[in-house]
Design a protein around this motif. Structure first.
Motif, PDB file in Angstrom:
ATOM      1  N   ALA A   1       6.737  10.746   0.529  1.00 35.24           N
ATOM      2  CA  ALA A   1       5.574   9.952   0.871  1.00 35.24           C
ATOM      3  C   ALA A   1       5.548   8.635   1.269  1.00 35.24           C
ATOM      4  N   CYS A   2       4.423   7.945   1.399  1.00 33.09           N
ATOM      5  CA  CYS A   2       4.538   6.693   2.299  1.00 33.09           C
ATOM      6  C   CYS A   2       4.211   5.404   1.561  1.00 33.09           C
ATOM      7  N   TRP A   3       5.214   4.265   1.833  1.00 36.89           N
ATOM      8  CA  TRP A   3       5.049   3.266   0.908  1.00 36.89           C
ATOM      9  C   TRP A   3       5.353   1.815   2.116  1.00 36.89           C
TER      10      TRP A   3
ATOM     11  N   ASN B   1      -6.313  15.898   0.376  1.00 41.21           N
ATOM     12  CA  ASN B   1      -5.165  16.072  -0.076  1.00 41.21           C
ATOM     13  C   ASN B   1      -4.124  14.923  -0.254  1.00 41.21           C
ATOM     14  N   ILE B   2      -4.388  13.828   0.267  1.00 42.17           N
ATOM     15  CA  ILE B   2      -3.805  12.439   0.273  1.00 42.17           C
ATOM     16  C   ILE B   2      -4.462  11.431  -0.400  1.00 42.17           C
TER      17      ILE B   2
ATOM     18  N   PHE C   1       9.213  10.266  -3.208  1.00 42.34           N
ATOM     19  CA  PHE C   1       8.196  10.296  -4.349  1.00 42.34           C
ATOM     20  C   PHE C   1       8.007  11.485  -5.233  1.00 42.34           C
TER      21      PHE C   1
ATOM     22  N   PHE D   1       6.342  13.710  -8.339  1.00 37.28           N
ATOM     23  CA  PHE D   1       4.839  13.757  -9.125  1.00 37.28           C
ATOM     24  C   PHE D   1       4.839  15.063 -10.066  1.00 37.28           C
TER      25      PHE D   1
ATOM     26  N   SER E   1       0.717  -1.087  -0.135  1.00 34.76           N
ATOM     27  CA  SER E   1      -0.034  -0.070  -0.111  1.00 34.76           C
ATOM     28  C   SER E   1       0.785   1.414   0.055  1.00 34.76           C
ATOM     29  N   SER E   2       0.470   2.368  -0.566  1.00 34.65           N
ATOM     30  CA  SER E   2       1.021   3.485  -0.528  1.00 34.65           C
ATOM     31  C   SER E   2       0.044   4.944  -0.523  1.00 34.65           C
ATOM     32  N   ALA E   3       0.734   5.781  -0.074  1.00 35.92           N
ATOM     33  CA  ALA E   3      -0.186   7.030   0.067  1.00 35.92           C
ATOM     34  C   ALA E   3       0.893   8.297  -0.488  1.00 35.92           C
ATOM     35  N   PHE E   4       0.099   9.356  -1.599  1.00 31.05           N
ATOM     36  CA  PHE E   4       0.924  10.089  -2.009  1.00 31.05           C
ATOM     37  C   PHE E   4      -0.133  11.278  -2.116  1.00 31.05           C
ATOM     38  N   PRO E   5       0.668  12.683  -2.550  1.00 32.43           N
ATOM     39  CA  PRO E   5      -0.278  13.710  -2.898  1.00 32.43           C
ATOM     40  C   PRO E   5      -1.048  13.441  -3.964  1.00 32.43           C
TER      41      PRO E   5
ATOM     42  N   THR F   1       9.212  14.662  -3.492  1.00 33.46           N
ATOM     43  CA  THR F   1       8.830  14.768  -1.825  1.00 33.46           C
ATOM     44  C   THR F   1       8.874  13.611  -1.225  1.00 33.46           C
TER      45      THR F   1
ATOM     46  N   PRO G   1       1.273  17.928   0.607  1.00 31.59           N
ATOM     47  CA  PRO G   1       1.748  17.351   1.855  1.00 31.59           C
ATOM     48  C   PRO G   1       2.968  16.615   1.639  1.00 31.59           C
TER      49      PRO G   1
END
Lengths: 107, 111
Positions: B40-42, A58-59, B22, B24, A40-44, B38, B91
């Motif tokens: 981010a999460c993974w 925003n996420i 990350f 974009f 899983s991942s989360a990004f702008p 920037t 963010p």
């Protein structure tokens, strides 16, 4: 579960069923759950997502979760004192697992 | 739990949820795009589905790798029309964790 490699795997556990609160009749059976580590991942968020959510989202989270992809019913026989025995009770067990959709209901 | 991953760490066997670089392209109508790099999460969070005796008959634990603490960043997009603000907010992850995706403040996509 420390021995597991990434992915989604069958995991055995014992389930015990009792006929009443006093546990007069009971039966135990080995069944399977699915347990694992899916990506899983989360990004702008993209601008279109920002606009569509009135700039509240925003996420963006993109994810998969460990799910039961195939299940089966198994019959558990409850044994009672003095040889009487109750009807069998059906429970579910996992037969196959897959990294797939995370469910919104509890997600 | 807090996990740090160096760029050289092999990720094929990684378990946990970590800050990761990350890239974009920030875009909005009336401006040119700008590539932004920037944090981010993974990761891979532990998730499971377990049969239970009573409805709904399946007990789920579906946690995903998402932002825990963030810093709000602002970029200035190039080539914006006079009536369009060049500012673009996004963010940056300071810390990530395994948690339920909140539809209050995130777009939860699953596939």
């Amino acid at each position: 579960y420390d021995g597991l490699t990434p992915g989604c795997h069958l995991h055995p556990f014992n389930v015990t069923i009792r006929s009443d609160r006093r546990g007069t009749c009971k039966g135990t059976h080995l069944v399977y759950a699915c347990v694992g580590y899916c990506e899983s991942s989360a990004f702008p968020s993209r601008y279109s997502v920002l606009v569509a959510s009135n700039f509240t989202h925003n996420i963006t989270s993109a994810s998969r979760c460990c799910t039961i992809s195939k299940d089966a019913k198994v019959k558990v026989r409850l044994d009672c004192p003095r040889g009487r025995h109750h009807e069998e009770i059906e429970i579910l067990t996992a037969e196959a697992c897959r990294c797939d959709m995370c469910r919104k209901s509890r997600y | 739990s807090e996990v740090c991953v160096a760029v050289t760490t092999p990720l094929h066997g990684f378990r946990g949820c970590a800050v990761r670089e990350f890239s974009f392209v920030a875009q909005k109508p009336g401006c040119k795009g700008l590539r932004i790099t920037t944090d981010a999460c993974w990761g891979r969070c532990q998730t499971w589905e377990k049969p239970i005796l009573d409805p709904p008959y399946i007990h789920r634990h579906h946690r995903v790798c998402t932002y825990n603490r963030t810093r709000q960043m602002t970029a200035r997009l190039p080539g914006c029309q006079p009536n369009v603000s060049p500012l673009y907010h996004y963010p940056m992850a300071l810390h990530c964790h395994c948690a339920i995706c909140s539809t209050q403040d995130a777009e939860c996509e699953t596939f």
